[in-house]
Write a protein that holds these residues in place. Structure first.
Motif, PDB file in Angstrom:
ATOM      1  N   ALA A 148       4.808  10.018  -6.994  1.00  0.00           N
ATOM      2  CA  ALA A 148       5.824  10.235  -8.029  1.00  0.00           C
ATOM      3  C   ALA A 148       5.174  10.571  -9.369  1.00  0.00           C
ATOM      4  CB  ALA A 148       6.718   9.007  -8.160  1.00  0.00           C
ATOM      5  N   LYS A 149       4.089   9.881  -9.693  1.00  0.00           N
ATOM      6  CA  LYS A 149       3.373  10.146 -10.944  1.00  0.00           C
ATOM      7  C   LYS A 149       2.772  11.550 -10.928  1.00  0.00           C
ATOM      8  CE  LYS A 149       1.138   6.750 -12.866  1.00  0.00           C
ATOM      9  NZ  LYS A 149       0.135   5.722 -13.190  1.00  0.00           N
ATOM     10  N   ILE A 167       0.832  -1.202   0.000  1.00  0.00           N
ATOM     11  CA  ILE A 167       0.000   0.000   0.000  1.00  0.00           C
ATOM     12  C   ILE A 167       0.869   1.254   0.000  1.00  0.00           C
ATOM     13  CG2 ILE A 167      -1.622   1.359   1.392  1.00  0.00           C
ATOM     14  CD1 ILE A 167      -2.933  -1.372   2.137  1.00  0.00           C
ATOM     15  N   HIS A 168       1.900   1.273   0.846  1.00  0.00           N
ATOM     16  CA  HIS A 168       2.765   2.448   0.907  1.00  0.00           C
ATOM     17  C   HIS A 168       3.576   2.613  -0.380  1.00  0.00           C
ATOM     18  CE1 HIS A 168       1.685   3.848   4.837  1.00  0.00           C
ATOM     19  NE2 HIS A 168       1.864   2.653   5.345  1.00  0.00           N
ATOM     20  N   ASN A 169       3.994   1.502  -0.988  1.00  0.00           N
ATOM     21  CA  ASN A 169       4.695   1.603  -2.263  1.00  0.00           C
ATOM     22  C   ASN A 169       3.771   2.157  -3.341  1.00  0.00           C
ATOM     23  OD1 ASN A 169       7.151   0.674  -1.317  1.00  0.00           O
ATOM     24  ND2 ASN A 169       6.761  -1.450  -1.868  1.00  0.00           N
ATOM     25  N   ASN A 170       2.515   1.732  -3.339  1.00  0.00           N
ATOM     26  CA  ASN A 170       1.549   2.259  -4.297  1.00  0.00           C
ATOM     27  C   ASN A 170       1.341   3.756  -4.085  1.00  0.00           C
ATOM     28  OD1 ASN A 170       1.176  -0.219  -5.517  1.00  0.00           O
ATOM     29  ND2 ASN A 170      -0.667  -0.714  -4.371  1.00  0.00           N
ATOM     30  N   GLN A 171       1.289   4.178  -2.824  1.00  0.00           N
ATOM     31  CA  GLN A 171       1.149   5.611  -2.521  1.00  0.00           C
ATOM     32  C   GLN A 171       2.352   6.381  -3.054  1.00  0.00           C
ATOM     33  OE1 GLN A 171       0.397   5.519   1.825  1.00  0.00           O
ATOM     34  NE2 GLN A 171      -1.237   6.953   1.340  1.00  0.00           N
ATOM     35  N   GLU A 172       3.555   5.846  -2.824  1.00  0.00           N
ATOM     36  CA  GLU A 172       4.765   6.515  -3.294  1.00  0.00           C
ATOM     37  C   GLU A 172       4.768   6.610  -4.817  1.00  0.00           C
ATOM     38  OE1 GLU A 172       8.041   4.386  -1.580  1.00  0.00           O
ATOM     39  OE2 GLU A 172       7.455   4.946   0.460  1.00  0.00           O
ATOM     40  N   ASN A 173       4.325   5.545  -5.496  1.00  0.00           N
ATOM     41  CA  ASN A 173       4.259   5.570  -6.954  1.00  0.00           C
ATOM     42  C   ASN A 173       3.249   6.606  -7.429  1.00  0.00           C
ATOM     43  OD1 ASN A 173       6.183   3.556  -7.167  1.00  0.00           O
ATOM     44  ND2 ASN A 173       4.690   1.915  -7.349  1.00  0.00           N
ATOM     45  N   LEU A 174       2.125   6.707  -6.755  1.00  0.00           N
ATOM     46  CA  LEU A 174       1.109   7.695  -7.112  1.00  0.00           C
ATOM     47  C   LEU A 174       1.656   9.104  -6.940  1.00  0.00           C
ATOM     48  CD1 LEU A 174      -1.807   8.463  -7.859  1.00  0.00           C
ATOM     49  CD2 LEU A 174      -2.382   8.256  -5.438  1.00  0.00           C
ATOM     50  N   ASN A 230       5.339  18.541 -13.108  1.00  0.00           N
ATOM     51  CA  ASN A 230       6.509  19.047 -13.821  1.00  0.00           C
ATOM     52  C   ASN A 230       6.191  19.253 -15.298  1.00  0.00           C
ATOM     53  OD1 ASN A 230       8.269  19.262 -11.657  1.00  0.00           O
ATOM     54  ND2 ASN A 230       8.992  17.159 -11.851  1.00  0.00           N
ATOM     55  N   SER A 231       5.456  18.330 -15.874  1.00  0.00           N
ATOM     56  CA  SER A 231       5.048  18.451 -17.270  1.00  0.00           C
ATOM     57  C   SER A 231       4.161  19.677 -17.470  1.00  0.00           C
ATOM     58  CB  SER A 231       4.321  17.182 -17.712  1.00  0.00           C
ATOM     59  OG  SER A 231       3.838  17.316 -19.018  1.00  0.00           O
ATOM     60  N   ASP A 232       3.204  19.872 -16.557  1.00  0.00           N
ATOM     61  CA  ASP A 232       2.322  21.042 -16.621  1.00  0.00           C
ATOM     62  C   ASP A 232       3.115  22.339 -16.488  1.00  0.00           C
ATOM     63  OD1 ASP A 232       0.175  19.319 -16.872  1.00  0.00           O
ATOM     64  OD2 ASP A 232      -0.522  19.582 -14.796  1.00  0.00           O
ATOM     65  N   ILE A 233       4.066  22.364 -15.593  1.00  0.00           N
ATOM     66  CA  ILE A 233       4.895  23.558 -15.393  1.00  0.00           C
ATOM     67  C   ILE A 233       5.698  23.857 -16.658  1.00  0.00           C
ATOM     68  CG2 ILE A 233       6.925  24.443 -14.150  1.00  0.00           C
ATOM     69  CD1 ILE A 233       5.739  23.002 -11.629  1.00  0.00           C
ATOM     70  N   ASN A 234       6.265  22.831 -17.276  1.00  0.00           N
ATOM     71  CA  ASN A 234       7.031  23.036 -18.505  1.00  0.00           C
ATOM     72  C   ASN A 234       6.150  23.558 -19.630  1.00  0.00           C
ATOM     73  OD1 ASN A 234       9.495  22.313 -17.404  1.00  0.00           O
ATOM     74  ND2 ASN A 234       9.236  20.145 -17.899  1.00  0.00           N
TER      75      ASN A 234
END
Length: 123
Positions: free
Chosen positions: A93-94, A84-91, A100-104
């Motif tokens: 990160a995404k 569950i915590h790994n899934n949260q971290e992946n979310l 970052n894409s929106d800012i660029n």
């Protein structure tokens, strides 16, 4: 951007899915389990939904209820918590990648606006 689930905190184990899975596999209702371990159904429900931490003594009773050895039961809880915590971290990160894409994109658009203004074009 999606909101993160507020009930999950990194400081406590997230074990509700394990509790629910075992309860359903054994064909019990929340009420039956609550009666077996001598708590109210809302109290048990709060553990199954990860709203409150469950006392160790109640985990021992649940392992007994499901005819499980305690240490493998705890190992299963820890493994599920880790997923569950790994899934949260992946979310997260995404979400950061998307930001970052929106800012660029915004920087690029602002750059184009400034060029047009410099050339005498206004939006």
């Amino acid at each position: 951007m999606k909101k993160l689930n507020k009930r999950m905190e990194c400081s406590k184990l997230v074990i509700g899915s394990v509790l629910k899975r075992h309860r359903i596999q054994h064909g019990y209702t929340q009420n039956e389990i609550a009666d077996f371990i001598h708590v109210s159904r809302p109290c048990y429900s709060s553990w199954e939904n990860d709203y409150h931490e469950i006392p160790l003594s109640k985990l021992l009773q649940l392992a007994e209820c499901y005819d499980l050895d305690f240490m493998p039961f705890i190992a299963e809880i820890i493994q599920e918590d880790s997923k569950i915590h790994n899934n949260q971290e992946n979310l997260i990160a995404k979400q950061i990648t998307n930001l970052n894409s929106d800012i660029n994109q915004m920087k690029k658009l602002l750059g184009e606006i400034l060029i047009k203004q410099k050339d005498g074009y206004f939006i």
